[in-house]
Design a protein around this motif. Sequence first.
Motif, mmCIF file in Angstrom:
data_model
loop_
_atom_site.group_PDB
_atom_site.id
_atom_site.type_symbol
_atom_site.label_atom_id
_atom_site.label_comp_id
_atom_site.label_asym_id
_atom_site.label_seq_id
_atom_site.Cartn_x
_atom_site.Cartn_y
_atom_site.Cartn_z
ATOM 1 N N ASP A 75 1.089 -0.987 -0.174
ATOM 2 C CA ASP A 75 -0.079 0.076 -0.032
ATOM 3 C C ASP A 75 1.342 1.408 -0.315
ATOM 4 O O ASP A 75 0.784 1.750 -0.550
ATOM 5 N N VAL A 76 1.912 1.477 1.216
ATOM 6 C CA VAL A 76 2.667 2.010 0.593
ATOM 7 C C VAL A 76 4.070 2.473 -0.932
ATOM 8 O O VAL A 76 3.421 3.743 -1.049
ATOM 9 N N THR A 77 3.678 1.475 -1.067
ATOM 10 C CA THR A 77 4.869 1.279 -2.208
ATOM 11 C C THR A 77 3.749 2.110 -3.460
ATOM 12 O O THR A 77 4.263 2.671 -4.505
ATOM 13 N N LEU A 78 2.784 1.663 -3.391
ATOM 14 C CA LEU A 78 1.861 2.243 -4.585
ATOM 15 C C LEU A 78 0.982 2.607 -4.475
ATOM 16 O O LEU A 78 0.687 3.252 -5.752
ATOM 17 N N GLN A 79 0.846 3.782 -3.407
ATOM 18 C CA GLN A 79 0.037 5.482 -3.453
ATOM 19 C C GLN A 79 0.702 6.342 -2.241
ATOM 20 O O GLN A 79 0.378 7.039 -1.432
ATOM 21 N N GLN A 80 2.154 6.592 -3.085
ATOM 22 C CA GLN A 80 2.842 7.300 -2.357
ATOM 23 C C GLN A 80 2.442 8.873 -3.491
ATOM 24 O O GLN A 80 2.108 9.235 -4.961
ATOM 25 N N GLU A 81 2.236 9.933 -2.166
ATOM 26 C CA GLU A 81 1.960 11.312 -3.174
ATOM 27 C C GLU A 81 2.517 11.930 -3.352
ATOM 28 O O GLU A 81 3.906 12.282 -3.383
ATOM 29 N N GLY A 82 1.714 12.263 -4.843
ATOM 30 C CA GLY A 82 2.784 13.372 -5.255
ATOM 31 C C GLY A 82 3.234 12.146 -6.771
ATOM 32 O O GLY A 82 4.137 13.141 -7.346
ATOM 33 N N THR A 83 3.209 10.766 -6.848
ATOM 34 C CA THR A 83 4.352 10.357 -7.516
ATOM 35 C C THR A 83 3.087 9.946 -8.595
ATOM 36 O O THR A 83 2.112 8.875 -8.254
ATOM 37 N N PRO A 84 3.055 9.706 -10.379
ATOM 38 C CA PRO A 84 2.600 8.713 -10.948
ATOM 39 C C PRO A 84 2.854 6.912 -10.769
ATOM 40 O O PRO A 84 3.418 6.684 -10.004
ATOM 41 N N VAL A 85 1.138 6.725 -10.444
ATOM 42 C CA VAL A 85 0.929 5.805 -9.721
ATOM 43 C C VAL A 85 1.836 4.518 -11.201
ATOM 44 O O VAL A 85 2.675 3.251 -10.115
ATOM 45 N N ALA A 86 2.678 4.785 -12.487
ATOM 46 C CA ALA A 86 3.163 3.699 -13.186
ATOM 47 C C ALA A 86 4.812 3.808 -12.650
ATOM 48 O O ALA A 86 5.276 3.039 -12.327
#
Length: 201
Positions: A75-86
């Motif tokens: 969850d932390v890896t995939l949901q970093q605020e300001g970071t593209p999902v890719a």
Amino acid sequence: MVKTATTESSEVRDNIVSVGQRIMASKGFSAVGLNEILTTAGVPKGSFYYYFASKDAFGEALLEKYFKDYLAELDVTLQQEGTPVADGLIAYFDKWRRNQLFSDCHGKCLVVKLGAEVADLSEPMRLTIKQGTAGIVARLAHAIERGTTEGSVKVDDEAGLAAESLYQLWLGASVMAKVTRDEAPFDAAMRTTRQVLHLPR
């Protein structure tokens, strides 16, 4: 903070599970005896059955903790605020690769090590792995959906199918990397991942 008997009991149980996870990630489930786990954990042999009804029950608890920690980290890896999902998706697979390249993966590659083995040994453990891996695929699917919406990824299939295919791809790559003892399967998996997500190499 004063420890209660309940707190100490929980800590001992958690320690047994953590030690077992590290050892079994290296040796497998059947090859590891309770004596080795309890000796390493510093727990008297007679105490094991106070915490677990059987070795299978211990394995189930071990897998439940593994997936709880794994999903929280995912969850932390995939949901970093300001970071593209890719970027989050590629970071996840990069981390997968790094963990699998350890000769001793410190308990971080339990599905690869135990999946096929315990699925034939214990129905409760099989179901725990099934539920845990379904949680991983669901999170990957949700991330792909978000990435499609924001425009950082594109997939030809439905997001759930793409997520399932990628997860199975990386499981297979992990097995082949152990067989070949090189990184080529991970290189191929990453190339395919970028193709599936329509990302530049």
